[in-house]
Design an enzyme around this catalytic site. Structure first.
Site, PDB file in Angstrom:
ATOM      1  N   ASP A 165       0.842  -1.190   0.000  1.00 25.41           N
ATOM      2  CA  ASP A 165       0.000   0.000   0.000  1.00 25.41           C
ATOM      3  C   ASP A 165       0.880   1.243   0.000  1.00 25.41           C
ATOM      4  O   ASP A 165       1.905   1.286   0.692  1.00 25.41           O
ATOM      5  CB  ASP A 165      -0.891   0.016   1.238  1.00 25.41           C
ATOM      6  CG  ASP A 165      -2.232  -0.652   0.965  1.00 25.41           C
ATOM      7  OD1 ASP A 165      -2.651  -0.664  -0.200  1.00 25.41           O
ATOM      8  OD2 ASP A 165      -2.838  -1.170   1.917  1.00 25.41           O
ATOM      9  N   ASP A 201     -16.190  14.170   8.063  1.00 20.06           N
ATOM     10  CA  ASP A 201     -15.083  13.278   7.707  1.00 20.06           C
ATOM     11  C   ASP A 201     -14.026  13.317   8.810  1.00 20.06           C
ATOM     12  O   ASP A 201     -13.356  14.326   9.001  1.00 20.06           O
ATOM     13  CB  ASP A 201     -14.479  13.740   6.366  1.00 20.06           C
ATOM     14  CG  ASP A 201     -13.416  12.787   5.843  1.00 20.06           C
ATOM     15  OD1 ASP A 201     -13.029  11.860   6.586  1.00 20.06           O
ATOM     16  OD2 ASP A 201     -12.964  12.976   4.694  1.00 20.06           O
ATOM     17  N   THR A 256     -16.996   3.780  -4.393  1.00 17.18           N
ATOM     18  CA  THR A 256     -17.370   5.107  -4.918  1.00 17.18           C
ATOM     19  C   THR A 256     -16.180   6.056  -4.957  1.00 17.18           C
ATOM     20  O   THR A 256     -16.109   6.935  -5.802  1.00 17.18           O
ATOM     21  CB  THR A 256     -18.461   5.738  -4.044  1.00 17.18           C
ATOM     22  OG1 THR A 256     -17.952   5.943  -2.721  1.00 17.18           O
ATOM     23  CG2 THR A 256     -19.686   4.824  -3.973  1.00 17.18           C
ATOM     24  N   MET A 289     -15.473   8.479  -3.059  1.00 14.80           N
ATOM     25  CA  MET A 289     -15.860   9.866  -2.767  1.00 14.80           C
ATOM     26  C   MET A 289     -16.642   9.878  -1.460  1.00 14.80           C
ATOM     27  O   MET A 289     -17.085   8.837  -0.973  1.00 14.80           O
ATOM     28  CB  MET A 289     -16.695  10.464  -3.905  1.00 14.80           C
ATOM     29  CG  MET A 289     -18.078   9.832  -4.050  1.00 14.80           C
ATOM     30  SD  MET A 289     -19.094  10.666  -5.298  1.00 14.80           S
ATOM     31  CE  MET A 289     -18.256  10.211  -6.788  1.00 14.80           C
ATOM     32  N   SER A 290     -16.771  11.070  -0.886  1.00 14.27           N
ATOM     33  CA  SER A 290     -17.559  11.230   0.332  1.00 14.27           C
ATOM     34  C   SER A 290     -18.153  12.626   0.326  1.00 14.27           C
ATOM     35  O   SER A 290     -17.882  13.428  -0.575  1.00 14.27           O
ATOM     36  CB  SER A 290     -16.682  11.010   1.571  1.00 14.27           C
ATOM     37  OG  SER A 290     -15.661  11.996   1.627  1.00 14.27           O
ATOM     38  N   ASP A 322      -9.840  -5.381   2.261  1.00 10.59           N
ATOM     39  CA  ASP A 322      -8.672  -6.136   1.801  1.00 10.59           C
ATOM     40  C   ASP A 322      -8.794  -7.627   2.092  1.00 10.59           C
ATOM     41  O   ASP A 322      -7.925  -8.400   1.691  1.00 10.59           O
ATOM     42  CB  ASP A 322      -7.395  -5.609   2.466  1.00 10.59           C
ATOM     43  CG  ASP A 322      -6.906  -4.320   1.817  1.00 10.59           C
ATOM     44  OD1 ASP A 322      -7.112  -4.163   0.603  1.00 10.59           O
ATOM     45  OD2 ASP A 322      -6.332  -3.480   2.526  1.00 10.59           O
TER      46      ASP A 322
END
Length: 696
Positions: A319, A356, A390, A392-393, A536
């Site tokens: 990652d 967020d 998606t 996105m948020s 994952d």
């Protein structure tokens, strides 16, 4: 910082020596010896030689002393091999004992739902079952592994990880997993128990590090078969020497010469010295020690197979965030679309990020505050969380007059598709700003209100120092590194070039990760990866070496075959090095074991046949004192070399980032040539001592 168990893992710790010495004798049971075919041959030889010695004593045979000396050192050979295995197992059991000390009887507050409302009632931890809900408050121990379903709290996990800094655990996301035996330092959590008693992570850790329960790995089984085959070959050769000796003596006597038929003691000594007893005696210890070294790195391997596979991997999936880069991406600049002011973009970006709680989201709010552009949302706010699908948020704001404001921020391509689906379009200027940000190696986020694109937020991330050199070492070892990131291709390309990885997968989804692993595996390659969340889990289950973080969800932990207690994504590199050190150690000891048979051959063969064939004295290149001293010296060296190599088996051969061909050359030079030379020197020294002390 390592686990608290590391104090009991000092090489040849005196606290482990006494139990290992005791276990060396208890392992003399035939049922234990049978598991190691090579050492079982030595075990049978020891019994037979002892019987021959007793019979020689009873008959007054002058060879009784020699036979009993050989018998004693054959028993030492078996005991030394038992000691090596017991010491390795003792180290693992010391780790397990330390972990057992972390298990405490805990009274939990269990949710009960009687007719007149819910209440929290005290319940012993051993009575809890999977699915039960408990309340854990400040100072309480978490009774069993579970998932946080409500609350946010600071948790002390030092008992598990050895790290003194507390961690935050909260409901939702990838930090909702809590481990039994850890303590809440502040606030409270409502936890749904995920396991039954006896199945917790701590219980699994204890069973994993128990060396005695370790199953043999495929490579170990294959090597055992090879050693057994060599043993059978030497057994057949040795058996044929007795009739050959009888025939030779008869032929010599017919010509008026004298000769002595080779003794059974000499044949047993020859067999024991020629079969690969060194690696046969240390093979199990090497495997157990490999898992212990992994544990010392704060990594729990579910099997020796996983440790071995770590040494064989040739593709690493890494990652980007937290592994290649520091992972603390921070908002650094706003780039508004044409007709949009800086303040308008900053305000909407901050409003879209108010729900967020990620570091990136909080940094956007902080930057907007610094610019004086933060305005609180008015109305009913519905959070739209980020997902890997998606990418996105944002928030949906329902005002009192019935109007709905839809604010979104996310990856460039995801936002482009979203805006187009709303009959909007991505302005050329915004796309250019996003490309410029990506080329700098930063991450662009596009902000939109409804179908109107407002601009770009730049998130900066920094590549870790020294990571490029580490990847260079892996490349020299023949390991391919692949960076996995959710960033767009431009950003991914810039960071990949700066970090020096071989390839990258941009805009990665869980499905793409899984497909990439399967693609490499279909090419016959072994793949290792780290996981950082539930999404994952499918890829972790598919990878050959799958390292889940201790902070991961229960699903990710169960999918992996290793768990990193430190939750450090860069640990994958250390795991590969530890796995390779295990394979290097086993290969080095095997090379040495087979090579040192040559010296013992030159010591014993002339000794047992020189009376029949005087010309064989030319093979006595070491000029050993007598046939008896030659045989006994070889047997003593064969036993002592096991003890001298125990520290190497437990500590492991030092890892070096070199290719397979260079490693083979070094192995043959150091352990192959060393295995040829050292026994000549060792046997000669022992022979000189035996002769000087008149022991033969």
């Amino acid at each position: 910082m390592g686990m608290t168990t590391s104090k009991s893992l000092v090489l040849l710790d005196p606290a482990l020596l006494k139990p290992a010495l005791s276990a060396a004798f208890t392992k003399l049971s035939p049922r234990v010896q049978w598991r190691n075919p090579v050492m079982f041959v030595v075990y049978i030889g020891s019994i037979l030689t002892t019987l021959f010695g007793v019979l020689a004593l009873q008959s007054g045979d002058g060879t009784a002393s020699f036979v009993l000396n050989v018998a004693v050192w054959l028993w030492f050979t078996v005991l030394f091999a038992n000691f090596a295995e017991a010491l390795a197992e003792g180290r693992a059991q010391a780790q397990a004992a330390s972990l057992r000390g972390l298990k405490k009887s805990t009274v939990a507050k269990k949710l009960s739902k009687p007719k007149h409302g819910s209440t929290w009632l005290p319940e012993e931890a051993e009575n809890l079952r999977k699915g039960d809900v408990v309340l854990v408050e400040t100072g309480d121990l978490i009774p069993l592994d579970g998932e946080v379903i409500e609350g946010v709290a600071s948790v002390d996990e030092s008992a598990i990880t050895g790290e003194s800094a507390p961690v935050v655990r909260e409901s939702g996301g990838d930090f909702a997993s809590v481990t039994g035996g850890t303590r809440v330092l502040s606030d409270w959590l409502v936890v749904r128990i995920a396991v039954n008693p006896g199945e917790s992570f701590l219980d699994r850790m204890i069973s994993m590090v128990e060396g005695a329960k370790r199953q043999k790995t495929p490579n170990e089984i294959a090597l055992t078969i090879l050693l057994v085959a060599l043993t059978i070959v030497f057994l057949v050769v040795t058996v044929t020497l007795l009739p050959f000796s009888m025939f030779s003596v008869q032929a010599a006597e017919s010509l008026g010469n004298t000769g002595t038929v080779v003794s059974m003691t000499a044949l047993i000594a020859l067999l024991v010295c020629l079969i690969p007893t060194t690696i046969g005696g240390l093979l199990s210890a090497v495997g157990v020690a490999g898992m212990s070294r992994m544990m010392q790195a704060n990594v729990i391997a579910t099997s020796g197979r996983a440790v071995e596979a770590a040494g064989d991997v040739d593709v690493l999936l890494l990652d980007k965030t937290g592994t290649i880069t520091h992972g603390n991406r921070q908002a650094s600049a706003f780039f508004p679309a044409p007709g949009v002011s800086d303040t308008q973009l900053a305000t909407c970006a901050a409003q879209a990020s108010q729900a967020d709680e990620t570091p990136e989201g909080r940094s956007i709010v902080t930057l907007a505050q610094r610019l004086g552009a933060l305005q609180q949302l008015v109305g009913n706010v519905i959070e739209v969380p980020f997902t890997a699908q998606t990418r996105m948020s944002g928030v949906d704001v329902h005002s009192a007059d019935g109007c709905v404001r839809v604010l979104r921020k996310g990856a460039v391509d995801a936002m482009r598709k979203y805006v187009q689906a709303q009959n909007g379009r991505m302005p050329t200027e915004v796309a250019r700003h996003a490309d410029d940000v990506a080329r700098r190696g930063s991450t662009p986020l596009v902000v939109a209100e409804g179908n109107t694109v407002l601009g770009v937020v730049e998130l900066k991330d920094i590549v870790k120092s020294g990571i490029k050199e580490r990847f260079g070492e892996l490349r020299r070892m023949g390991i391919k590194t692949v960076m996995i990131t959710g960033d767009n291709r431009l950003t991914a390309s810039a960071i990949a070039a700066e970090a020096g990885v071989d390839d990258f997968l941009a805009e990665a989804t869980p499905e793409q990760k899984l497909a990439l692993i399967r693609q490499y595996q279909s090419e016959g390659r072994l793949v290792a990866m780290t996981g950082d969340g539930t999404n994952d889990a499918p890829a972790l289950a598919q990878a050959d070496v799958a390292v889940a973080m201790n902070s991961d969800t229960q699903a990710a932990k169960e999918a992996g075959n290793m768990v990193d207690l430190d939750s450090n994504p860069t640990k994958l590199l250390e795991i590969v090095e530890t796995g390779k050190a295990l394979l290097m150690t086993r290969g080095s000891l095997t090379t040495f074991s087979i090579a040192n048979d040559v010296a013992k051959y030159f010591a014993i063969i002339p000794a047992i046949f020189v009376s029949t064939y005087p010309q064989l004295a030319a093979l006595n290149v070491m000029r050993l004192g007598s046939p008896s001293s030659a045989i006994l010296s070889a047997v003593i060296f064969n036993a002592l070399v096991i003890m001298f190599l125990v520290p190497l088996a437990l500590k492991g051969v030092r890892y070096r980032p070199v290719g397979a061909a260079a490693l083979l050359r070094r192995n043959l030079l150091v352990y192959g040539l060393g295995g040829l030379i050292v026994p000549f020197i060792g046997i000669k020294i022992i022979d000189v001592i035996l002769v000087a002390l008149h022991l033969v």
